[in-house]
Design a protein around this motif. Sequence first.
Motif, PDB file in Angstrom:
ATOM      1  N   PHE A   1       2.720   1.068   6.317  1.00  0.00           N
ATOM      2  CA  PHE A   1       2.715   0.325   4.838  1.00  0.00           C
ATOM      3  C   PHE A   1       2.507  -1.277   5.111  1.00  0.00           C
ATOM      4  CE2 PHE A   1       4.624   4.495   4.075  1.00  0.00           C
ATOM      5  CZ  PHE A   1       3.707   4.822   3.246  1.00  0.00           C
ATOM      6  N   ALA A   2       2.467  -1.908   6.167  1.00  0.00           N
ATOM      7  CA  ALA A   2       2.362  -3.435   6.220  1.00  0.00           C
ATOM      8  C   ALA A   2       3.552  -3.936   5.657  1.00  0.00           C
ATOM      9  CB  ALA A   2       0.941  -4.009   5.733  1.00  0.00           C
ATOM     10  N   VAL A   3       4.738  -3.407   6.132  1.00  0.00           N
ATOM     11  CA  VAL A   3       5.788  -4.259   5.240  1.00  0.00           C
ATOM     12  C   VAL A   3       6.264  -5.463   6.054  1.00  0.00           C
ATOM     13  CG1 VAL A   3       8.400  -3.812   4.851  1.00  0.00           C
ATOM     14  CG2 VAL A   3       6.702  -1.700   4.922  1.00  0.00           C
TER      15      VAL A   3
ATOM     16  N   THR B   1       5.774   0.479  -5.391  1.00  0.00           N
ATOM     17  CA  THR B   1       5.149  -0.400  -4.407  1.00  0.00           C
ATOM     18  C   THR B   1       5.079   0.185  -2.977  1.00  0.00           C
ATOM     19  OG1 THR B   1       7.080  -1.556  -3.977  1.00  0.00           O
ATOM     20  CG2 THR B   1       6.014  -2.324  -5.940  1.00  0.00           C
ATOM     21  N   PRO B   2       4.252  -0.205  -2.126  1.00  0.00           N
ATOM     22  CA  PRO B   2       4.348   0.379  -0.669  1.00  0.00           C
ATOM     23  C   PRO B   2       5.882   0.080  -0.029  1.00  0.00           C
ATOM     24  CG  PRO B   2       2.698  -1.156  -1.174  1.00  0.00           C
ATOM     25  CD  PRO B   2       3.459  -1.399  -2.309  1.00  0.00           C
ATOM     26  N   LEU B   3       6.706  -0.760  -0.479  1.00  0.00           N
ATOM     27  CA  LEU B   3       8.010  -1.157  -0.277  1.00  0.00           C
ATOM     28  C   LEU B   3       8.960   0.161  -0.691  1.00  0.00           C
ATOM     29  CD1 LEU B   3       9.325  -3.509   1.541  1.00  0.00           C
ATOM     30  CD2 LEU B   3      10.572  -4.018  -0.765  1.00  0.00           C
ATOM     31  N   PHE B   4       8.784   0.678  -1.685  1.00  0.00           N
ATOM     32  CA  PHE B   4       9.452   1.979  -2.039  1.00  0.00           C
ATOM     33  C   PHE B   4       9.011   3.129  -1.371  1.00  0.00           C
ATOM     34  CE2 PHE B   4      10.036   5.706  -4.978  1.00  0.00           C
ATOM     35  CZ  PHE B   4      11.388   5.607  -4.888  1.00  0.00           C
TER      36      PHE B   4
ATOM     37  N   ASN C   1       1.854   6.414 -10.204  1.00  0.00           N
ATOM     38  CA  ASN C   1       1.191   5.455 -10.261  1.00  0.00           C
ATOM     39  C   ASN C   1       1.700   4.412  -8.915  1.00  0.00           C
ATOM     40  OD1 ASN C   1       0.077   5.685 -12.665  1.00  0.00           O
ATOM     41  ND2 ASN C   1       1.958   5.005 -13.658  1.00  0.00           N
ATOM     42  N   VAL C   2       0.940   4.149  -8.072  1.00  0.00           N
ATOM     43  CA  VAL C   2       0.960   3.632  -6.661  1.00  0.00           C
ATOM     44  C   VAL C   2       0.118   2.386  -6.671  1.00  0.00           C
ATOM     45  CG1 VAL C   2       1.087   3.782  -4.416  1.00  0.00           C
ATOM     46  CG2 VAL C   2       1.954   5.712  -5.604  1.00  0.00           C
ATOM     47  N   THR C   3       0.863   1.189  -6.577  1.00  0.00           N
ATOM     48  CA  THR C   3       0.109  -0.003  -5.990  1.00  0.00           C
ATOM     49  C   THR C   3      -0.027  -0.283  -4.387  1.00  0.00           C
ATOM     50  OG1 THR C   3       0.064  -2.432  -6.386  1.00  0.00           O
ATOM     51  CG2 THR C   3       1.991  -1.471  -6.356  1.00  0.00           C
ATOM     52  N   ASP C   4      -1.302  -0.724  -4.151  1.00  0.00           N
ATOM     53  CA  ASP C   4      -1.596  -0.746  -2.572  1.00  0.00           C
ATOM     54  C   ASP C   4      -0.980  -2.136  -1.998  1.00  0.00           C
ATOM     55  OD1 ASP C   4      -2.959   1.496  -2.349  1.00  0.00           O
ATOM     56  OD2 ASP C   4      -4.751   0.645  -3.057  1.00  0.00           O
ATOM     57  N   GLU C   5      -0.740  -3.066  -3.005  1.00  0.00           N
ATOM     58  CA  GLU C   5      -0.204  -4.522  -2.612  1.00  0.00           C
ATOM     59  C   GLU C   5       1.067  -4.647  -2.670  1.00  0.00           C
ATOM     60  OE1 GLU C   5      -1.742  -4.563  -6.848  1.00  0.00           O
ATOM     61  OE2 GLU C   5      -2.745  -4.029  -5.081  1.00  0.00           O
ATOM     62  N   HIS C   6       1.763  -5.329  -1.996  1.00  0.00           N
ATOM     63  CA  HIS C   6       3.231  -5.787  -2.110  1.00  0.00           C
ATOM     64  C   HIS C   6       3.561  -6.532  -3.130  1.00  0.00           C
ATOM     65  CE1 HIS C   6       4.603  -3.574   1.369  1.00  0.00           C
ATOM     66  NE2 HIS C   6       3.477  -3.772   2.125  1.00  0.00           N
ATOM     67  N   HIS C   7       4.740  -6.579  -3.605  1.00  0.00           N
ATOM     68  CA  HIS C   7       5.242  -7.269  -4.759  1.00  0.00           C
ATOM     69  C   HIS C   7       6.506  -7.964  -4.392  1.00  0.00           C
ATOM     70  CE1 HIS C   7       2.248  -6.481  -7.878  1.00  0.00           C
ATOM     71  NE2 HIS C   7       1.961  -5.502  -7.226  1.00  0.00           N
TER      72      HIS C   7
ATOM     73  N   TYR D   1      11.263  -8.247   4.595  1.00  0.00           N
ATOM     74  CA  TYR D   1      11.796  -7.292   3.722  1.00  0.00           C
ATOM     75  C   TYR D   1      12.052  -5.923   4.236  1.00  0.00           C
ATOM     76  CZ  TYR D   1       9.401 -10.379   0.098  1.00  0.00           C
ATOM     77  OH  TYR D   1       9.077 -11.602  -0.698  1.00  0.00           O
ATOM     78  N   GLN D   2      11.955  -5.742   5.717  1.00  0.00           N
ATOM     79  CA  GLN D   2      12.264  -4.871   6.389  1.00  0.00           C
ATOM     80  C   GLN D   2      13.768  -4.410   6.523  1.00  0.00           C
ATOM     81  OE1 GLN D   2      10.231  -4.949  10.326  1.00  0.00           O
ATOM     82  NE2 GLN D   2       8.387  -4.912   9.353  1.00  0.00           N
ATOM     83  N   HIS D   3      14.493  -5.494   6.482  1.00  0.00           N
ATOM     84  CA  HIS D   3      16.017  -5.167   6.355  1.00  0.00           C
ATOM     85  C   HIS D   3      16.357  -4.765   4.928  1.00  0.00           C
ATOM     86  CE1 HIS D   3      20.174  -6.384   5.718  1.00  0.00           C
ATOM     87  NE2 HIS D   3      20.194  -6.112   6.983  1.00  0.00           N
TER      88      HIS D   3
END
Length: 331
Positions: A103-105, A208-211, A181-187, A109-111
Amino acid sequence: MDFAFLFIDWLGKPLWMWLAFISIVIALLVFDLGILHRDNREIEVRESLALSSMYIGLGLAFGVWVWWQLGPESGMNYLTGFVVEKTLALDNVFVIALIFSFFAVPRKYQHRVLFWGILGVIVLRAIMIGLGTTLVSQFSWVLYIFAAFLVITGIKMLWIGDKEPEIGNNPLINFMRRRFNVTDEHHGQDFFVKKPHPATGKLVWFMTPLFMALVMVEIADVIFAVDSVPAIFAITTDPFIVYTSNIFAILGLRALYFALAAMIHRFKYLKPALAIVLIFIGSKIFIADLLGLEKFPAALSLGVTFAIIASGVIWSLIKTRGSQEAHSNGG
């Protein structure tokens, strides 16, 4: 003020013992998120190792307290469970690293993902251990099913070896992308973001990919819990020992991740060692029955478990020493 309620028995232990444990866990979580990592930032390897040492020290200190409060057998069972769960957590680090990579996190933001993941783990483990305790107390033969499952799991781990899980073909990811609804870019640090829908133009919520990474981390823990919960029940059926050893081992996973993710290749032989540990723990119940023992000696169980895992770690570090030097020199 009457404090008699603190000595009420709850799941085999006085209520004050459970409250003391829960208070320690809450204090550690508040300290971690509210003080150490109030702002999103990258965690360096040195800080990761220092925090990991602190968490391991606290987990072992709690084991000493259990030993002093509940006796040597409970203390050794706690330490065995702590060592096994900590080793399973190391294996989990590898999967989490794959999830973050897929997910290219961003590292800073990984923590955040790991913190909320740990909160989910605490609740999920409580539910699974509660169900396990109920089953074992009602049907003692369930322990034999757990034991057989561990032996089969260990053999399967030896058979599969280092095969990587395919994150991209995961059916849950495909389901979320089809149904939501899923976005490919991080916010940034947001798990959800409001954006115009490409078909209607209306503002709607997007994952978002983070979720999605958080969801996959939680699912990964459920899968690992299927191994670890039967493993600890094969060591002891005391709910207090089972839950506290599990949670103390997992609490330091966030801190440990950032150090291990950079050197996971150095632990090549840890998984086979862990597989042998699961086979050993699963076999203990059957061995005790064959020898006419009420239960397998806790001291011997702790000694064998520690020896197998330590051998796997040491052998890994010896065999991968050249690859570490190449990694350092060649980048």
